[in-house]
Design a protein around this motif. Structure first.
Motif, PDB file in Angstrom:
ATOM      1  N   TRP A   1       0.807  -1.224   0.000  1.00 11.35           N
ATOM      2  CA  TRP A   1       0.000   0.000   0.000  1.00 11.35           C
ATOM      3  C   TRP A   1       0.836   1.268   0.000  1.00 11.35           C
ATOM      4  CZ3 TRP A   1      -3.224  -2.718  -1.952  1.00 11.35           C
ATOM      5  CH2 TRP A   1      -3.886  -3.783  -1.355  1.00 11.35           C
ATOM      6  N   ARG A   2       2.041   1.238   0.506  1.00  7.36           N
ATOM      7  CA  ARG A   2       2.845   2.463   0.507  1.00  7.36           C
ATOM      8  C   ARG A   2       3.319   2.816  -0.905  1.00  7.36           C
ATOM      9  NH1 ARG A   2       8.569   1.083   3.593  1.00  7.36           N
ATOM     10  NH2 ARG A   2       9.494  -0.253   1.987  1.00  7.36           N
ATOM     11  N   GLU A   3       3.152   1.918  -1.874  1.00  9.81           N
ATOM     12  CA  GLU A   3       3.501   2.211  -3.266  1.00  9.81           C
ATOM     13  C   GLU A   3       2.344   2.874  -4.024  1.00  9.81           C
ATOM     14  OE1 GLU A   3       6.609  -1.494  -4.092  1.00  9.81           O
ATOM     15  OE2 GLU A   3       4.501  -1.705  -4.649  1.00  9.81           O
ATOM     16  N   VAL A   4       1.175   2.876  -3.434  1.00 11.93           N
ATOM     17  CA  VAL A   4      -0.014   3.364  -4.136  1.00 11.93           C
ATOM     18  C   VAL A   4       0.047   4.866  -4.393  1.00 11.93           C
ATOM     19  CG1 VAL A   4      -2.524   3.671  -3.976  1.00 11.93           C
ATOM     20  CG2 VAL A   4      -1.480   1.491  -3.321  1.00 11.93           C
ATOM     21  N   LYS A   5       0.558   5.627  -3.444  1.00 13.43           N
ATOM     22  CA  LYS A   5       0.572   7.087  -3.600  1.00 13.43           C
ATOM     23  C   LYS A   5       1.331   7.505  -4.845  1.00 13.43           C
ATOM     24  CE  LYS A   5       1.488  11.340  -1.013  1.00 13.43           C
ATOM     25  NZ  LYS A   5       1.952  11.885   0.276  1.00 13.43           N
ATOM     26  N   ASP A   6       2.492   6.917  -5.062  1.00 13.45           N
ATOM     27  CA  ASP A   6       3.268   7.253  -6.254  1.00 13.45           C
ATOM     28  C   ASP A   6       2.522   6.835  -7.513  1.00 13.45           C
ATOM     29  OD1 ASP A   6       5.855   8.066  -7.597  1.00 13.45           O
ATOM     30  OD2 ASP A   6       5.722   5.984  -8.242  1.00 13.45           O
ATOM     31  N   TYR A   7       1.853   5.689  -7.468  1.00 16.18           N
ATOM     32  CA  TYR A   7       1.128   5.193  -8.632  1.00 16.18           C
ATOM     33  C   TYR A   7      -0.021   6.118  -9.019  1.00 16.18           C
ATOM     34  CZ  TYR A   7      -2.145   2.367 -11.336  1.00 16.18           C
ATOM     35  OH  TYR A   7      -3.021   1.929 -12.295  1.00 16.18           O
ATOM     36  N   VAL A   8      -0.758   6.637  -8.046  1.00 18.23           N
ATOM     37  CA  VAL A   8      -1.944   7.456  -8.336  1.00 18.23           C
ATOM     38  C   VAL A   8      -1.627   8.942  -8.413  1.00 18.23           C
ATOM     39  CG1 VAL A   8      -3.406   5.760  -7.168  1.00 18.23           C
ATOM     40  CG2 VAL A   8      -2.650   7.794  -5.906  1.00 18.23           C
ATOM     41  N   ALA A   9      -0.398   9.348  -8.100  1.00 17.85           N
ATOM     42  CA  ALA A   9      -0.080  10.764  -7.931  1.00 17.85           C
ATOM     43  C   ALA A   9      -0.480  11.628  -9.115  1.00 17.85           C
ATOM     44  CB  ALA A   9       1.414  10.925  -7.642  1.00 17.85           C
ATOM     45  N   PHE A  10      -0.235  11.161 -10.335  1.00 19.84           N
ATOM     46  CA  PHE A  10      -0.494  12.035 -11.489  1.00 19.84           C
ATOM     47  C   PHE A  10      -1.979  12.270 -11.742  1.00 19.84           C
ATOM     48  CE2 PHE A  10      -0.469   7.852 -13.546  1.00 19.84           C
ATOM     49  CZ  PHE A  10      -1.556   7.942 -14.409  1.00 19.84           C
TER      50      PHE A  10
END
Length: 262
Positions: A135-144
């Motif tokens: 889950w800590r990888e999700v922010k970078d994935y959705v950032a744009f």
């Protein structure tokens, strides 16, 4: 990344998994690969079956010490998360972010439907996307997808074989021809046609056969659009990305990109 399982290190402490953002199902899936030697073969044959369907047996347990492989855990987790529904992933991420990432929690909680639409892109089907494992990888994935987190691409990021003039022509043509009602096939046909009008091959294989006849191929054209809209060279399919962003935000980013390319 490989070591004997120890209660003193990451591997036995359940708080570590929660903090990093592993879903319980992912850890359970990995532990089953340690417990029964035939589990991975069963999982490959039954990719969507619930874990309870697996016939556990002590006869398939190893008699030697287990080697805990963090890289394999991440790989198993990525596969497991890819099989979850967007709703399941959303609930997990929201719960994790509430404890670990206030900014992500605020974005997801403020607009659940947008978050679920983002997470639904490329999910389902025979080959679901595998963009994150924890889950800590999700922010970078959705950032744009979020103006608060979006970072536009610099001019130097655009394909070297596409001139600034062509980049701007591609983006101007894209704005002129974009229709939010288009499906993925219609969207791509327009991109292909626009590229051909500017001297780019409609298919990569055509460019590969006759590179001297074209400036590049449709992949270069779509790469320019992708960078302008997402700020990245890699993202999910652009058509559903546009639908989530909305036409107004998409147009704002494309115009910003044209300014950057001046």
């Amino acid at each position: 990344s490989k070591k004997k399982l120890s209660k003193r290190d990451m591997g036995a402490n359940m708080d570590d998994y929660s903090r990093i953002g592993y879903a319980p199902e992912c850890v359970m899936e990995y532990v089953m690969t340690l417990l029964n030697s035939n589990f991975e073969e069963w999982r490959m044959a039954n990719p969507t079956a619930p874990l309870d369907d697996f016939q556990f047996t002590t006869k398939k347990m190893s008699t030697s010490g287990w080697l805990f492989d963090m890289d394999k855990l991440l790989d198993v987790s990525k596969n497991t998360v890819s099989m979850m529904t967007a709703e399941e992933v959303y609930e997990y991420v929201l719960d994790w972010a509430m404890q670990n990432d206030n900014e992500l929690y605020g974005l997801f909680a403020a607009n659940p439907e947008k978050a679920k639409s983002i997470l639904a892109i490329g999910r389902g089907g025979a080959k679901p996307r595998k963009d994150f494992a924890i889950w800590r990888e999700v922010k970078d994935y959705v950032a744009f997808f979020y103006p608060e987190l979006y970072v536009p691409a610099e001019a130097s990021a655009y394909p070297e074989n596409v001139s600034k003039e062509d980049c701007k022509a591609i983006l101007e043509g894209y704005l002129a021809n974009y229709d939010a009602a288009d499906d993925n096939s219609q969207w791509f046909d327009k991109v292909r046609s626009m590229g051909e009008s500017l001297g780019y091959a409609g298919k990569p294989k055509d460019y590969k056969k006759n590179p001297d006849q074209f400036k590049g191929h449709v992949g270069d054209v779509s790469a320019v659009i992708r960078l302008a809209v997402t700020g990245r060279t890699n993202s999910p399919d652009l058509c559903p990305v546009m639908q989530v962003l909305g036409q107004e935000e998409m147009e704002r980013r494309v115009r910003e990109a044209m300014e950057i390319l001046k």
